[in-house]
Design a protein around this motif. Sequence first.
Motif, PDB file in Angstrom:
ATOM      1  N   ALA A   1       0.900  -1.232   0.046  1.00  0.00           N
ATOM      2  CA  ALA A   1       0.135  -0.112  -0.059  1.00  0.00           C
ATOM      3  C   ALA A   1       0.481   1.404   0.033  1.00  0.00           C
ATOM      4  O   ALA A   1       0.903   2.194  -1.218  1.00  0.00           O
ATOM      5  CB  ALA A   1      -1.106  -0.475   1.246  1.00  0.00           C
ATOM      6  N   GLY A   2       1.632   1.371   0.845  1.00  0.00           N
ATOM      7  CA  GLY A   2       2.956   2.577   1.192  1.00  0.00           C
ATOM      8  C   GLY A   2       3.698   2.733  -0.263  1.00  0.00           C
ATOM      9  O   GLY A   2       4.052   3.886  -0.889  1.00  0.00           O
ATOM     10  N   ALA A   3       3.762   1.917  -0.967  1.00  0.00           N
ATOM     11  CA  ALA A   3       4.960   1.947  -2.271  1.00  0.00           C
ATOM     12  C   ALA A   3       4.153   2.014  -3.323  1.00  0.00           C
ATOM     13  O   ALA A   3       4.108   2.992  -4.054  1.00  0.00           O
ATOM     14  CB  ALA A   3       5.398   0.159  -2.455  1.00  0.00           C
ATOM     15  N   GLY A   4       2.526   1.942  -3.132  1.00  0.00           N
ATOM     16  CA  GLY A   4       1.801   2.537  -4.167  1.00  0.00           C
ATOM     17  C   GLY A   4       1.971   4.313  -3.910  1.00  0.00           C
ATOM     18  O   GLY A   4       1.057   4.382  -4.699  1.00  0.00           O
ATOM     19  N   GLU A   5       0.722   4.043  -2.904  1.00  0.00           N
ATOM     20  CA  GLU A   5       0.663   5.519  -2.965  1.00  0.00           C
ATOM     21  C   GLU A   5       2.043   6.482  -2.759  1.00  0.00           C
ATOM     22  O   GLU A   5       2.123   7.558  -3.743  1.00  0.00           O
ATOM     23  CB  GLU A   5       1.020   5.407  -1.274  1.00  0.00           C
ATOM     24  N   LEU A   6       3.419   6.081  -2.781  1.00  0.00           N
ATOM     25  CA  LEU A   6       4.578   6.414  -2.760  1.00  0.00           C
ATOM     26  C   LEU A   6       4.841   7.523  -4.631  1.00  0.00           C
ATOM     27  O   LEU A   6       4.890   7.776  -4.879  1.00  0.00           O
ATOM     28  CB  LEU A   6       5.663   5.921  -2.537  1.00  0.00           C
ATOM     29  N   MET A   7       4.028   6.095  -5.804  1.00  0.00           N
ATOM     30  CA  MET A   7       4.972   5.663  -6.750  1.00  0.00           C
ATOM     31  C   MET A   7       3.729   6.955  -7.220  1.00  0.00           C
ATOM     32  O   MET A   7       3.972   7.357  -7.871  1.00  0.00           O
ATOM     33  CB  MET A   7       4.349   4.792  -7.564  1.00  0.00           C
ATOM     34  N   ARG A   8       2.374   6.975  -6.207  1.00  0.00           N
ATOM     35  CA  ARG A   8       1.759   7.980  -7.000  1.00  0.00           C
ATOM     36  C   ARG A   8       1.815   8.928  -7.244  1.00  0.00           C
ATOM     37  O   ARG A   8       1.480  10.330  -7.380  1.00  0.00           O
ATOM     38  CB  ARG A   8      -0.321   7.413  -6.520  1.00  0.00           C
ATOM     39  N   ARG A   9       2.388   9.624  -5.896  1.00  0.00           N
ATOM     40  CA  ARG A   9       2.217  11.011  -5.322  1.00  0.00           C
ATOM     41  C   ARG A   9       4.140  11.584  -5.968  1.00  0.00           C
ATOM     42  O   ARG A   9       3.606  12.704  -6.074  1.00  0.00           O
ATOM     43  CB  ARG A   9       2.264  12.002  -3.633  1.00  0.00           C
ATOM     44  N   SER A  10       4.723  10.702  -6.129  1.00  0.00           N
ATOM     45  CA  SER A  10       5.836  11.342  -6.603  1.00  0.00           C
ATOM     46  C   SER A  10       5.851  11.388  -7.897  1.00  0.00           C
ATOM     47  O   SER A  10       6.437  12.045  -8.772  1.00  0.00           O
ATOM     48  CB  SER A  10       7.088  10.048  -6.367  1.00  0.00           C
ATOM     49  N   GLY A  11       5.161  10.502  -8.916  1.00  0.00           N
ATOM     50  CA  GLY A  11       5.108  11.056 -10.249  1.00  0.00           C
ATOM     51  C   GLY A  11       6.143  10.290 -10.650  1.00  0.00           C
ATOM     52  O   GLY A  11       6.232  10.401 -12.267  1.00  0.00           O
ATOM     53  N   GLU A  12       7.486   9.733 -10.496  1.00  0.00           N
ATOM     54  CA  GLU A  12       8.310   9.281 -11.266  1.00  0.00           C
ATOM     55  C   GLU A  12       7.871   7.625 -11.517  1.00  0.00           C
ATOM     56  O   GLU A  12       7.197   6.919 -11.246  1.00  0.00           O
ATOM     57  CB  GLU A  12       9.253   8.764  -9.609  1.00  0.00           C
ATOM     58  N   ASP A  13       9.387   7.230 -12.177  1.00  0.00           N
ATOM     59  CA  ASP A  13       9.068   5.606 -13.028  1.00  0.00           C
ATOM     60  C   ASP A  13       9.096   5.188 -12.289  1.00  0.00           C
ATOM     61  O   ASP A  13      10.318   5.275 -11.719  1.00  0.00           O
ATOM     62  CB  ASP A  13      10.102   5.978 -14.297  1.00  0.00           C
ATOM     63  N   ALA A  14       8.290   4.050 -12.525  1.00  0.00           N
ATOM     64  CA  ALA A  14       8.284   2.383 -11.429  1.00  0.00           C
ATOM     65  C   ALA A  14       9.844   1.773 -11.436  1.00  0.00           C
ATOM     66  O   ALA A  14       9.893   1.478 -10.428  1.00  0.00           O
ATOM     67  CB  ALA A  14       7.518   1.662 -11.885  1.00  0.00           C
ATOM     68  N   GLY A  15      10.800   1.631 -13.129  1.00  0.00           N
ATOM     69  CA  GLY A  15      11.935   1.415 -12.763  1.00  0.00           C
ATOM     70  C   GLY A  15      12.527   2.351 -11.913  1.00  0.00           C
ATOM     71  O   GLY A  15      13.926   1.869 -11.094  1.00  0.00           O
ATOM     72  N   GLU A  16      12.460   3.735 -12.129  1.00  0.00           N
ATOM     73  CA  GLU A  16      13.718   4.360 -11.103  1.00  0.00           C
ATOM     74  C   GLU A  16      13.781   4.207  -9.717  1.00  0.00           C
ATOM     75  O   GLU A  16      14.218   4.676  -8.981  1.00  0.00           O
ATOM     76  CB  GLU A  16      13.343   5.657 -11.438  1.00  0.00           C
ATOM     77  N   LEU A  17      11.955   4.474  -9.419  1.00  0.00           N
ATOM     78  CA  LEU A  17      11.755   3.840  -8.365  1.00  0.00           C
ATOM     79  C   LEU A  17      12.524   2.239  -7.317  1.00  0.00           C
ATOM     80  O   LEU A  17      13.226   2.757  -6.616  1.00  0.00           O
ATOM     81  CB  LEU A  17       9.872   4.012  -7.489  1.00  0.00           C
ATOM     82  N   ARG A  18      12.187   1.959  -8.375  1.00  0.00           N
ATOM     83  CA  ARG A  18      12.784   0.540  -7.742  1.00  0.00           C
ATOM     84  C   ARG A  18      14.290   0.280  -7.524  1.00  0.00           C
ATOM     85  O   ARG A  18      15.275   0.241  -6.872  1.00  0.00           O
ATOM     86  CB  ARG A  18      13.092  -0.706  -9.066  1.00  0.00           C
ATOM     87  N   ARG A  19      15.211   1.429  -8.714  1.00  0.00           N
ATOM     88  CA  ARG A  19      16.760   1.591  -8.438  1.00  0.00           C
ATOM     89  C   ARG A  19      17.109   2.261  -7.915  1.00  0.00           C
ATOM     90  O   ARG A  19      18.101   2.138  -7.116  1.00  0.00           O
ATOM     91  CB  ARG A  19      16.784   2.191  -9.723  1.00  0.00           C
ATOM     92  N   ASN A  20      16.265   3.212  -6.731  1.00  0.00           N
ATOM     93  CA  ASN A  20      16.217   4.345  -5.727  1.00  0.00           C
ATOM     94  C   ASN A  20      16.507   3.648  -5.121  1.00  0.00           C
ATOM     95  O   ASN A  20      17.194   3.531  -3.519  1.00  0.00           O
ATOM     96  CB  ASN A  20      15.050   4.964  -5.780  1.00  0.00           C
ATOM     97  N   VAL A  21      15.708   2.032  -4.137  1.00  0.00           N
ATOM     98  CA  VAL A  21      15.772   0.889  -3.249  1.00  0.00           C
ATOM     99  C   VAL A  21      16.317   0.361  -3.204  1.00  0.00           C
ATOM    100  O   VAL A  21      16.580  -0.514  -2.559  1.00  0.00           O
ATOM    101  CB  VAL A  21      13.957   0.476  -3.512  1.00  0.00           C
ATOM    102  N   THR A  22      17.814  -0.144  -4.697  1.00  0.00           N
ATOM    103  CA  THR A  22      18.435  -1.073  -4.929  1.00  0.00           C
ATOM    104  C   THR A  22      19.810  -0.749  -4.825  1.00  0.00           C
ATOM    105  O   THR A  22      20.145   0.331  -5.516  1.00  0.00           O
ATOM    106  CB  THR A  22      18.105  -1.398  -6.323  1.00  0.00           C
ATOM    107  N   SER A  23      20.515  -0.685  -2.803  1.00  0.00           N
ATOM    108  CA  SER A  23      21.746  -1.113  -2.835  1.00  0.00           C
ATOM    109  C   SER A  23      22.357  -1.891  -4.012  1.00  0.00           C
ATOM    110  O   SER A  23      22.518  -3.535  -3.840  1.00  0.00           O
ATOM    111  CB  SER A  23      22.842  -0.825  -2.131  1.00  0.00           C
ATOM    112  N   PRO A  24      23.492  -1.801  -4.634  1.00  0.00           N
ATOM    113  CA  PRO A  24      24.734  -2.504  -5.392  1.00  0.00           C
ATOM    114  C   PRO A  24      25.026  -3.853  -3.879  1.00  0.00           C
ATOM    115  O   PRO A  24      25.092  -3.727  -3.220  1.00  0.00           O
ATOM    116  CB  PRO A  24      25.585  -1.797  -6.077  1.00  0.00           C
ATOM    117  N   ASN A  25      24.666  -4.817  -4.586  1.00  0.00           N
ATOM    118  CA  ASN A  25      25.017  -5.948  -3.730  1.00  0.00           C
ATOM    119  C   ASN A  25      24.645  -6.141  -2.334  1.00  0.00           C
ATOM    120  O   ASN A  25      24.297  -7.248  -1.513  1.00  0.00           O
ATOM    121  CB  ASN A  25      27.011  -5.879  -3.652  1.00  0.00           C
ATOM    122  N   GLY A  26      23.277  -5.706  -2.553  1.00  0.00           N
ATOM    123  CA  GLY A  26      23.026  -5.068  -0.904  1.00  0.00           C
ATOM    124  C   GLY A  26      21.241  -6.347  -0.884  1.00  0.00           C
ATOM    125  O   GLY A  26      21.122  -7.389  -1.654  1.00  0.00           O
ATOM    126  N   THR A  27      20.547  -6.298   0.555  1.00  0.00           N
ATOM    127  CA  THR A  27      19.808  -7.260   0.068  1.00  0.00           C
ATOM    128  C   THR A  27      18.578  -7.044  -0.730  1.00  0.00           C
ATOM    129  O   THR A  27      17.877  -8.226  -1.342  1.00  0.00           O
ATOM    130  CB  THR A  27      19.015  -7.029   1.229  1.00  0.00           C
TER     131      THR A  27
END
Length: 264
Positions: free
Chosen positions: A197-223
């Motif tokens: 629910a929170g991720a969906g709301e973040l995507m709606r409010r930010s208007g950013e591309d879903a791929g960009e939001l995914r990359r923002n969460v993803t640290s190299p070699n992280g969890t």
Amino acid sequence: MGGAMLEGWIQNGVAGPAGVVIDPGVGDRMAGLVREAGLLLNPEVGKVPAPRVIVLAVKPQMMDKVLADAVRMAGPGTLILSVAAGKTVAGFEAAFGASQPIIRAMPNTPAAIGRGMTVCYPNAAVSGDDRALATMLLRAVGEVAWVEDEGLMDAVTAVSGSGPAYVFHLVEAMTRGGIDAGLPEELAVKLARATVAGAGELMRRSGEDAGELRRNVTSPNGTTAAALDVLMGDHQGDPDAGPMAKLLSEAIAAATRRSRELAG
């Protein structure tokens, strides 16, 4: 779907005393909402004046049973707004006539909380006023888009009409994964629901591309990267090619085929 839309209209003050609801199988809760809103419930069809708009919101398999009454109710200028999956404009024109303004629409269940997504296709008889009326009704329960090619409606149904079920299943799957990783069930459910629910709301409010939001969460070699290695394989640079993307593409294709089958 009809119930979800009606709830949204009632909550937003769109449905009022001039409205009529016909549902022989209406449940106690919905009947209470209808009466509280001052709507007329299940009157004799022959005693209902020709309305400005008739919303046909039944399962596709039930449409033939309600069409005869709808044809009796409709006046020459009555807008027919259908939200039945797979039912084509040509089918409604065969019942009402090609001069009847008809809009085929595909909403989804978040309409009940004003967060729906509806796509519409009009026949040639639909006027600008008809479009404006349909848009007003449907914007009361979410976003609205229009297409001029009816062939796209099957894919619309597969992506947004059926889409909430895919998201709900994602929550089920995340919950199961959390439990398997050792979380108590109650906590796993809470984490999965709140995260989606929170991720969906973040995507709606930010208007950013879903791929960009995914990359923002993803640290190299992280969890997150470790999890995405499973979901996307070696295709994190090409999200259309990974295992999860392939599975969802197959699922949407199956839903699209079924929508066409329902159309006959």
